[in-house]
Write a protein that holds these residues in place. Sequence first.
Motif, PDB file in Angstrom:
ATOM      1  N   THR A  65       0.902  -1.226   0.042  1.00 62.19           N
ATOM      2  CA  THR A  65       0.118   0.138   0.039  1.00 62.19           C
ATOM      3  C   THR A  65       0.954   1.180  -0.126  1.00 62.19           C
ATOM      4  O   THR A  65       0.698   2.289  -0.895  1.00 62.19           O
ATOM      5  CB  THR A  65      -1.079   0.029   1.046  1.00 62.19           C
ATOM      6  N   CYS A  66       2.000   1.107   0.760  1.00 64.05           N
ATOM      7  CA  CYS A  66       2.885   2.327   0.807  1.00 64.05           C
ATOM      8  C   CYS A  66       3.492   2.653  -0.421  1.00 64.05           C
ATOM      9  O   CYS A  66       3.531   3.655  -0.972  1.00 64.05           O
ATOM     10  CB  CYS A  66       3.963   2.313   1.979  1.00 64.05           C
ATOM     11  N   GLN A  67       4.006   1.366  -1.165  1.00 65.25           N
ATOM     12  CA  GLN A  67       4.567   1.658  -2.428  1.00 65.25           C
ATOM     13  C   GLN A  67       3.785   2.387  -3.609  1.00 65.25           C
ATOM     14  O   GLN A  67       4.165   3.081  -4.299  1.00 65.25           O
ATOM     15  CB  GLN A  67       5.030   0.131  -2.900  1.00 65.25           C
ATOM     16  N   ALA A  68       2.489   1.882  -3.443  1.00 61.20           N
ATOM     17  CA  ALA A  68       1.635   2.504  -4.574  1.00 61.20           C
ATOM     18  C   ALA A  68       1.408   3.803  -4.357  1.00 61.20           C
ATOM     19  O   ALA A  68       1.077   4.640  -5.154  1.00 61.20           O
ATOM     20  CB  ALA A  68       0.192   1.565  -4.248  1.00 61.20           C
ATOM     21  N   HIS A  69       1.781   4.719  -3.183  1.00 61.11           N
ATOM     22  CA  HIS A  69       1.643   6.021  -2.838  1.00 61.11           C
ATOM     23  C   HIS A  69       2.696   6.907  -2.928  1.00 61.11           C
ATOM     24  O   HIS A  69       2.964   7.955  -2.489  1.00 61.11           O
ATOM     25  CB  HIS A  69       0.707   6.114  -1.537  1.00 61.11           C
ATOM     26  N   LEU A  70       3.940   6.054  -3.362  1.00 62.53           N
ATOM     27  CA  LEU A  70       5.173   6.988  -3.207  1.00 62.53           C
ATOM     28  C   LEU A  70       5.587   7.385  -4.748  1.00 62.53           C
ATOM     29  O   LEU A  70       5.134   6.654  -5.775  1.00 62.53           O
ATOM     30  CB  LEU A  70       6.252   5.921  -2.850  1.00 62.53           C
ATOM     31  N   PRO A  71       6.332   8.556  -4.888  1.00 61.07           N
ATOM     32  CA  PRO A  71       6.673   9.343  -4.008  1.00 61.07           C
ATOM     33  C   PRO A  71       5.319  10.256  -3.335  1.00 61.07           C
ATOM     34  O   PRO A  71       4.331  10.139  -4.127  1.00 61.07           O
ATOM     35  CB  PRO A  71       7.594  10.273  -4.530  1.00 61.07           C
ATOM     36  N   SER A  72       5.326  10.749  -2.147  1.00 62.84           N
ATOM     37  CA  SER A  72       4.368  11.307  -1.385  1.00 62.84           C
ATOM     38  C   SER A  72       5.026  12.523  -0.862  1.00 62.84           C
ATOM     39  O   SER A  72       5.903  12.432  -0.002  1.00 62.84           O
ATOM     40  CB  SER A  72       3.714  10.335  -0.497  1.00 62.84           C
ATOM     41  N   PRO A  73       4.264  13.614  -0.796  1.00 66.22           N
ATOM     42  CA  PRO A  73       4.828  14.874  -0.325  1.00 66.22           C
ATOM     43  C   PRO A  73       4.725  14.800   1.345  1.00 66.22           C
ATOM     44  O   PRO A  73       3.802  14.442   1.770  1.00 66.22           O
ATOM     45  CB  PRO A  73       4.236  16.058  -0.784  1.00 66.22           C
ATOM     46  N   LEU A  74       5.882  15.516   2.085  1.00 65.13           N
ATOM     47  CA  LEU A  74       5.705  15.258   3.580  1.00 65.13           C
ATOM     48  C   LEU A  74       4.835  16.307   4.080  1.00 65.13           C
ATOM     49  O   LEU A  74       4.690  17.283   3.339  1.00 65.13           O
ATOM     50  CB  LEU A  74       7.079  15.763   3.876  1.00 65.13           C
ATOM     51  N   MET A  75       4.159  15.741   5.114  1.00 70.67           N
ATOM     52  CA  MET A  75       3.181  16.896   5.836  1.00 70.67           C
ATOM     53  C   MET A  75       3.475  17.031   7.086  1.00 70.67           C
ATOM     54  O   MET A  75       3.854  16.228   7.776  1.00 70.67           O
ATOM     55  CB  MET A  75       1.703  16.376   5.549  1.00 70.67           C
ATOM     56  N   ALA A  76       3.095  18.189   8.035  1.00 71.57           N
ATOM     57  CA  ALA A  76       3.020  18.396   9.461  1.00 71.57           C
ATOM     58  C   ALA A  76       2.063  19.476   9.681  1.00 71.57           C
ATOM     59  O   ALA A  76       1.843  20.192   9.119  1.00 71.57           O
ATOM     60  CB  ALA A  76       4.407  18.650   9.814  1.00 71.57           C
ATOM     61  N   SER A  77       0.983  18.969  10.732  1.00 74.92           N
ATOM     62  CA  SER A  77      -0.086  19.741  11.270  1.00 74.92           C
ATOM     63  C   SER A  77      -0.954  19.798  10.090  1.00 74.92           C
ATOM     64  O   SER A  77      -1.571  21.059   9.973  1.00 74.92           O
ATOM     65  CB  SER A  77       0.505  21.201  11.728  1.00 74.92           C
TER      66      SER A  77
END
Length: 162
Positions: A65-77
């Motif tokens: 599941t993680c592989q399917a959504h990469l690359p993915s932008p980093l988030m915080a708050s």
Amino acid sequence: MEEKAKRIGKFNIVDIIAVILIVAVVAFVGWKLLSRGSVEAGETAMTNVTYTVKVEGVPAELYETCQAHLPSPLMASGELVGGQIESVEKEPYYVLGADGQWVEDPEHVTLLFTATTQTPTTAVMTTKVGDQEVRIGKTDYILKSEFIEFSGGTIVDVSWES
């Protein structure tokens, strides 16, 4: 007579000097505040940071599941913070068996996420993603993107490239 010679209109020389000094101090403070807030493109050198976050005991099906959504932008708050999760690798997850030996847990894996970001190059390097510092050995790191979130990760590697 001397008193009238030192006066210019309603102000004397001491008043004029005081006004000039006050205007100069206000102009200097304003210039400093404005120059701090406005950074032109290319003015601040940036350092590329690549770091690896290890998350242990993850259900095995989350790897695909993680592989399917990469690359993915980093988030915080709830906001994008610059940078992205580039890739994920999996390793076996070991548990202590009934006989006291370490055995591979088929239902869980250890995930190694590689993330990249940029940080301003400064004399004292403090790499932050959102409010979290990125340092080798940090054990309570929360890795979060638009589609992925893991807490309790450990940062196992960091490299800085100018």
